[in-house]
Write a protein that holds these residues in place. Structure first.
Motif, PDB file in Angstrom:
ATOM      1  N   VAL A 723     -81.446 -14.071   7.469  1.00 17.74           N
ATOM      2  CA  VAL A 723     -81.209 -15.509   7.454  1.00 17.74           C
ATOM      3  C   VAL A 723     -80.928 -15.944   6.012  1.00 17.74           C
ATOM      4  N   GLY A 724     -80.029 -16.900   5.874  1.00 19.96           N
ATOM      5  CA  GLY A 724     -79.617 -17.353   4.554  1.00 19.96           C
ATOM      6  C   GLY A 724     -78.343 -16.705   4.067  1.00 19.96           C
ATOM      7  N   ASP A 725     -77.949 -15.583   4.698  1.00 19.27           N
ATOM      8  CA  ASP A 725     -76.689 -14.938   4.355  1.00 19.27           C
ATOM      9  C   ASP A 725     -75.528 -15.677   5.019  1.00 19.27           C
ATOM     10  N   MET A 726     -74.304 -15.354   4.570  1.00 15.14           N
ATOM     11  CA  MET A 726     -73.103 -15.932   5.168  1.00 15.14           C
ATOM     12  C   MET A 726     -72.256 -14.839   5.799  1.00 15.14           C
ATOM     13  N   VAL A 727     -71.676 -15.155   6.961  1.00 16.18           N
ATOM     14  CA  VAL A 727     -70.761 -14.250   7.648  1.00 16.18           C
ATOM     15  C   VAL A 727     -69.539 -15.059   8.068  1.00 16.18           C
ATOM     16  N   GLN A 728     -68.484 -14.349   8.445  1.00 20.99           N
ATOM     17  CA  GLN A 728     -67.271 -15.023   8.908  1.00 20.99           C
ATOM     18  C   GLN A 728     -67.256 -15.081  10.439  1.00 20.99           C
ATOM     19  N   LEU A 729     -66.880 -16.241  10.949  1.00 18.02           N
ATOM     20  CA  LEU A 729     -66.763 -16.431  12.396  1.00 18.02           C
ATOM     21  C   LEU A 729     -65.296 -16.418  12.769  1.00 18.02           C
ATOM     22  N   GLY A 730     -64.890 -15.362  13.472  1.00 20.88           N
ATOM     23  CA  GLY A 730     -63.514 -15.264  13.935  1.00 20.88           C
ATOM     24  C   GLY A 730     -63.415 -15.705  15.378  1.00 20.88           C
ATOM     25  N   TYR A 731     -63.358 -17.002  15.576  1.00 23.92           N
ATOM     26  CA  TYR A 731     -63.374 -17.551  16.933  1.00 23.92           C
ATOM     27  C   TYR A 731     -62.516 -18.802  16.958  1.00 23.92           C
ATOM     28  N   ASN A 732     -61.848 -19.026  18.069  1.00 26.10           N
ATOM     29  CA  ASN A 732     -60.960 -20.170  18.209  1.00 26.10           C
ATOM     30  C   ASN A 732     -61.782 -21.454  18.300  1.00 26.10           C
ATOM     31  N   LEU A 733     -61.727 -22.242  17.250  1.00 24.85           N
ATOM     32  CA  LEU A 733     -62.543 -23.446  17.196  1.00 24.85           C
ATOM     33  C   LEU A 733     -62.025 -24.567  18.079  1.00 24.85           C
ATOM     34  N   ASP A 734     -60.882 -24.373  18.734  1.00 23.59           N
ATOM     35  CA  ASP A 734     -60.367 -25.428  19.600  1.00 23.59           C
ATOM     36  C   ASP A 734     -61.344 -25.758  20.726  1.00 23.59           C
ATOM     37  N   VAL A 735     -62.117 -24.756  21.150  1.00 22.08           N
ATOM     38  CA  VAL A 735     -63.061 -25.010  22.236  1.00 22.08           C
ATOM     39  C   VAL A 735     -64.161 -25.965  21.804  1.00 22.08           C
ATOM     40  N   MET A 736     -64.289 -26.169  20.506  1.00 21.55           N
ATOM     41  CA  MET A 736     -65.337 -27.055  20.001  1.00 21.55           C
ATOM     42  C   MET A 736     -64.934 -28.523  20.055  1.00 21.55           C
ATOM     43  N   LYS A 737     -63.722 -28.788  20.589  1.00 28.20           N
ATOM     44  CA  LYS A 737     -63.262 -30.172  20.750  1.00 28.20           C
ATOM     45  C   LYS A 737     -63.328 -30.928  19.426  1.00 28.20           C
ATOM     46  N   LEU A 738     -62.726 -30.339  18.403  1.00 30.93           N
ATOM     47  CA  LEU A 738     -62.796 -30.941  17.080  1.00 30.93           C
ATOM     48  C   LEU A 738     -62.075 -32.276  17.010  1.00 30.93           C
ATOM     49  N   GLU A 739     -61.225 -32.547  18.000  1.00 29.04           N
ATOM     50  CA  GLU A 739     -60.540 -33.834  17.963  1.00 29.04           C
ATOM     51  C   GLU A 739     -61.518 -34.991  18.125  1.00 29.04           C
ATOM     52  N   ASN A 740     -62.736 -34.688  18.614  1.00 35.32           N
ATOM     53  CA  ASN A 740     -63.742 -35.738  18.762  1.00 35.32           C
ATOM     54  C   ASN A 740     -64.560 -35.948  17.491  1.00 35.32           C
ATOM     55  N   CYS A 741     -64.355 -35.067  16.527  1.00 38.31           N
ATOM     56  CA  CYS A 741     -65.107 -35.158  15.277  1.00 38.31           C
ATOM     57  C   CYS A 741     -64.438 -36.154  14.337  1.00 38.31           C
ATOM     58  N   SER A 742     -65.194 -36.613  13.355  1.00 40.38           N
ATOM     59  CA  SER A 742     -64.605 -37.435  12.311  1.00 40.38           C
ATOM     60  C   SER A 742     -63.669 -36.576  11.472  1.00 40.38           C
ATOM     61  N   LYS A 743     -62.804 -37.241  10.740  1.00 44.86           N
ATOM     62  CA  LYS A 743     -61.855 -36.515   9.892  1.00 44.86           C
ATOM     63  C   LYS A 743     -62.580 -35.634   8.897  1.00 44.86           C
ATOM     64  N   HIS A 744     -63.611 -36.178   8.289  1.00 43.25           N
ATOM     65  CA  HIS A 744     -64.347 -35.416   7.283  1.00 43.25           C
ATOM     66  C   HIS A 744     -65.046 -34.219   7.919  1.00 43.25           C
TER      67      HIS A 744
END
Length: 790
Positions: A723-744
């Motif tokens: 925990v505390g380390d960083m890894v890369q997520l290779g996944y299609n973020l479109d499923v996260m419905k980012l259009e509902n998020c704020s611009k920032h």
């Protein structure tokens, strides 16, 4: 996966068979626990806090048995196991353990903070640079470790994944060369085996923190972020300090701007803004107030060292700041002990002490040197108070103390106890308003403390407002605290400046250079000069002979600073004893007692000779001596061998309190700076305290950000991932419905593929199938990454 049961650190049983799913997880600053179902046959090896080690590849989980539920019908036992890190809760940090300007790795160099030498502590470079300035008190060592990290902006602790007893402390955030994706599992890729789930939470968001220091009865600030506000260089630009109000605690105009050295500024409220969180909330400010009663500035006599607050740890010593400020919790508790010790010495009951203490809590917060409203320009005409019980007008106590010879603020604590005792004896200030109890009866009463607190408030304080609703419960709280610490309270012989035979008299040492009118009190000499550097003769800095010459000056020798002759070293005190005229003040003795001066030859551990005052036998041919230039430039007590002592000098009987006496026209002896457990708070200390509070506030704001967590299930994970380390997520973020998020927020989530691992949950089926669920987060240190992108 396989298991070991250990006894005294040695395996007594190894096995693989379990009857239920095993699940445990790691988080930052979190101790994992688990439950495992075993056959009942294993009961003979478990129990009695046996240790169990779980091996999962190269990863190890060492825990102790925390409980067992036995099911005789099913023939199973359910074993509760807590990670071995829980044992850090078994031991406490010493009361009032002060850490002054130490890096984190140095804080944990010994057993005061570290649980035991069996533990390995790994500090990264960021942690080694982080400076801690804090007084710990009555905390278990795990809570203290968490508190240490909370005093920083971005330091955490975590459990090492591949060691039995290892804690890692640091900034973390290492970018490990691993990816999480739908691709087949490899050494560098963790394959996603279920669709990720997303959890968003913004119910507890705070992005504007107003900071103040608590005082029990008014909420007035005892510290502020003024220093950080005034110096922009001290601020993180992503967490600016702003003023949001000028209408706090300004019922009276005291002109605080004239007193820059005072920590409080009661006309202003300072807030810290988390700009990143404000952006994530589309400009919405969500405010919370944080109090930091335990982080007011404090001083230690020894810079860059830590100790268990030696002078503050003595039950009879008061914590009395020179400047006007409210006390920290540790200082309050110290003064509760000192007050109780002095009152007990004067015949008061613990119930009476608690009752008065509840009123003191409200009136002065236990500071004997406190003016009402912190106003050093108080005017008697305005009926403003001073001292423990806020005598009003303040001249009622200040004039009395001056007449009694209490001219130094460090003596105010016991002085005011003596004043209360005098008032009790004379009935002064006490007016019975219907309780049928005199002051002397109150003094020795064993009635309920809450009742006595109301009696004291109405018969003695007689203020404009009735505080019975809060004073009564506070008295019970004080009484219980005193009972809990009864063994630590100052005894009659150790209650500040009181002793068994002279309970109402402060021991005064003479400054007057007259041969027979000085008074020698070795314990008072230690109390006054412990931790203090003295260059009595003005030659060669702080030397051991300065201690001896200081004693001569106190005894009244008009030529105390004369040269020793010969090579000028301390052994000349012995060799030139007669020619220097020391026989007028000392006599040679063979068996030492407290207060005798030992003269050492130039050999062994004293190669240039030495002189110091005998304190006590240390055993093994060594003795404790109080002196200067013995491992430090200030006065301290160390043990030295007696094999090279040339002889001992004892102050003649006529100079001791019960043998000599003062003529009455001598000047009172004023304790040196830093005596009696006090030290003035410097601007540097205030600045350091403000910075500590500022960084702790930033940590609180970071932890209070909205979360956007992605939960990903994978098979095996790399052995070095934590925990505390960083890894890369290779996944299609479109499923996260980012259009509902704020611009920032959309920009934050898509700026790169790197995510923090904030939690790791391992699940092992009885057949050995292992899965991990990783919690990934973007919000741990967003301000850095967003700035880089922009």
């Amino acid at each position: 996966m396989w298991f070991e049961i250990l006894e005294n650190g040695q395996p007594v049983k190894r096995f693989k068979h379990i009857l239920s799913e095993l699940s445990y997880g790691y988080g930052m600053m979190d101790v994992p626990e688990t439950e495992i179902t075993f056959p009942i046959d294993y009961l003979q090896w478990l129990g009695n806090r046996k240790q169990v080690r779980i091996h999962l590849g190269k990863r190890r989980f060492l825990g102790f048995v925390d409980g067992i539920d036995t099911d005789t019908t099913e023939g199973t036992i359910k074993v509760k196991i807590a990670h071995i890190a829980r044992e850090w809760r078994f031991r406490q940090v010493p009361t009032n353990h002060a850490v002054k300007k130490l890096t984190m790795d140095r804080v944990y160099e010994d057993g005061k903070m570290c649980y035991s030498s069996a533990w390995t502590l790994g500090f990264d470079e960021a942690a080694k640079k982080q400076v801690i300035d804090y007084v710990y008190s009555r905390q278990n060592k795990l809570d203290a470790l968490t508190k240490t990290c909370e005093l920083t902006q971005d330091i955490w602790w975590r459990i090492g994944a591949n060691d039995d007893r290892k804690l890692e402390i640091g900034k973390f955030g290492e970018r490990k060369p691993y990816t999480i994706s739908l691709r087949p599992e490899t050494d560098r890729n963790m394959r996603i085996i279920e669709e990720p789930t997303i959890n968003e939470d913004y119910s507890n968001v705070i992005n504007m923190a107003t900071v103040y220091g608590m005082k029990s009865d008014s909420g007035a600030s005892s510290m502020s972020l003024r220093e950080v506000y005034d110096d922009k260089k001290l601020q993180n630009s992503n967490f600016p300090v702003v003023i949001i109000s000028s209408e706090i605690n300004n019922e009276r105009e005291y002109g605080y701007e004239q007193f820059k050295a005072l920590a409080p500024n009661n006309e202003l409220e300072y807030s810290v803004i988390d700009t990143e969180s404000v952006a994530n909330e589309s400009g919405l400010f969500i405010e919370e107030t944080f109090s930091f009663e335990d982080m007011s500035p404090f001083s230690l006599k020894e810079e860059d060292q830590y100790k268990s607050s030696g002078s503050l740890g003595d039950a009879g010593k008061w914590a009395i700041p020179q400047n006007q400020r409210y006390l920290t919790q540790a200082e309050k508790e110290q003064n509760m002990k000192a007050f109780a010790g002095a009152m007990l010495a004067l015949g008061a009951t613990l119930q009476c002490i608690a009752a008065i203490g509840a009123n003191i809590e409200r009136e002065s917060g236990w500071n004997p040197n406190l003016f009402q409203g912190l106003n050093v320009n108080a005017n008697p005409i305005n009926q403003e108070g001073f001292g423990l019980v806020q005598w009003t007008p303040y001249t009622n106590i200040t004039n009395w103390m001056a007449a009694k010879g209490y001219t130094d603020y460090r003596t105010y604590g016991n002085a005011q106890v003596e004043k209360l005792h005098e008032e009790m004896q004379t009935g002064q200030q006490w007016i019975d308003v219907g309780y049928g109890m005199s002051f002397s009866q109150f003094w020795t009463s064993k009635a309920d403390p809450s009742y006595l607190a109301i009696v004291f408030e109405r018969n003695y304080e007689r203020g404009l407002y009735d505080h019975a609703a809060t004073t009564g419960p506070k008295a019970i709280e004080v009484y219980n605290w005193l009972k809990e610490h009864e063994s630590e309270l100052g005894k009659p012989g150790n209650a500040g400046t009181y002793d068994d035979e002279h309970k109402e008299k402060i021991v005064k040492l003479s400054k007057r250079y007259s041969r027979t009118n000085g008074i020698w009190d070795p314990q008072h000499f230690i109390d006054v000069y412990n931790g203090k550097s003295v260059d009595q003769d003005g030659v060669a800095g702080y030397q051991c002979v300065d201690t001896f010459k200081l004693a001569l000056a106190i005894l009244g020798d008009p030529d105390a600073n004369r040269a020793l002759g010969g090579d000028g070293y301390a052994h000349q005190i012995w060799y030139q004893f007669d020619s220097l005229g020391y026989g007028a003040y000392f006599e040679k003795v063979s068996s030492p007692q407290l207060g005798d001066f030992a003269i050492f030859a130039a050999s062994g551990e004293t190669p240039a000779s030495h002189v110091a005052m005998y304190v006590s036998d240390a055993g093994g041919g060594r003795t404790n001596f109080f002196g200067q230039n013995q491992g430090a430039s200030y006065h301290n007590t160390v043990d030295l061998p007696t094999s090279n002592v040339l002889g001992y000098l004892r102050v003649k009987p006529e100079f001791w309190e019960n043998g000599g006496g003062n003529t009455g026209d001598e000047q009172d002896y004023t304790p040196a700076e830093g005596g009696n457990g006090t030290a003035a708070i410097s601007d540097e200390d205030r600045l350091l305290a403000a910075k500590t509070v500022y960084e702790a506030t930033i940590k609180k704001l970071i932890n209070a950000r909205r979360t956007f967590e992605v939960h990903v299930k994978v098979g095996n994970i790399p052995d070095d991932l934590n925990v505390g380390d960083m890894v890369q997520l290779g996944y299609n973020l479109d499923v996260m419905k980012l259009e509902n998020c704020s611009k920032h927020q959309k920009k934050v989530l898509t700026m790169d593929r790197w995510w923090y691992v904030t939690a790791m949950q391992c699940t092992v089926d009885p057949d050995g199938t292992t899965t991990w669920e990783l919690t990934l987060d973007k919000y741990l240190r967003l301000e850095r990454e967003v700035q880089k992108q922009e």
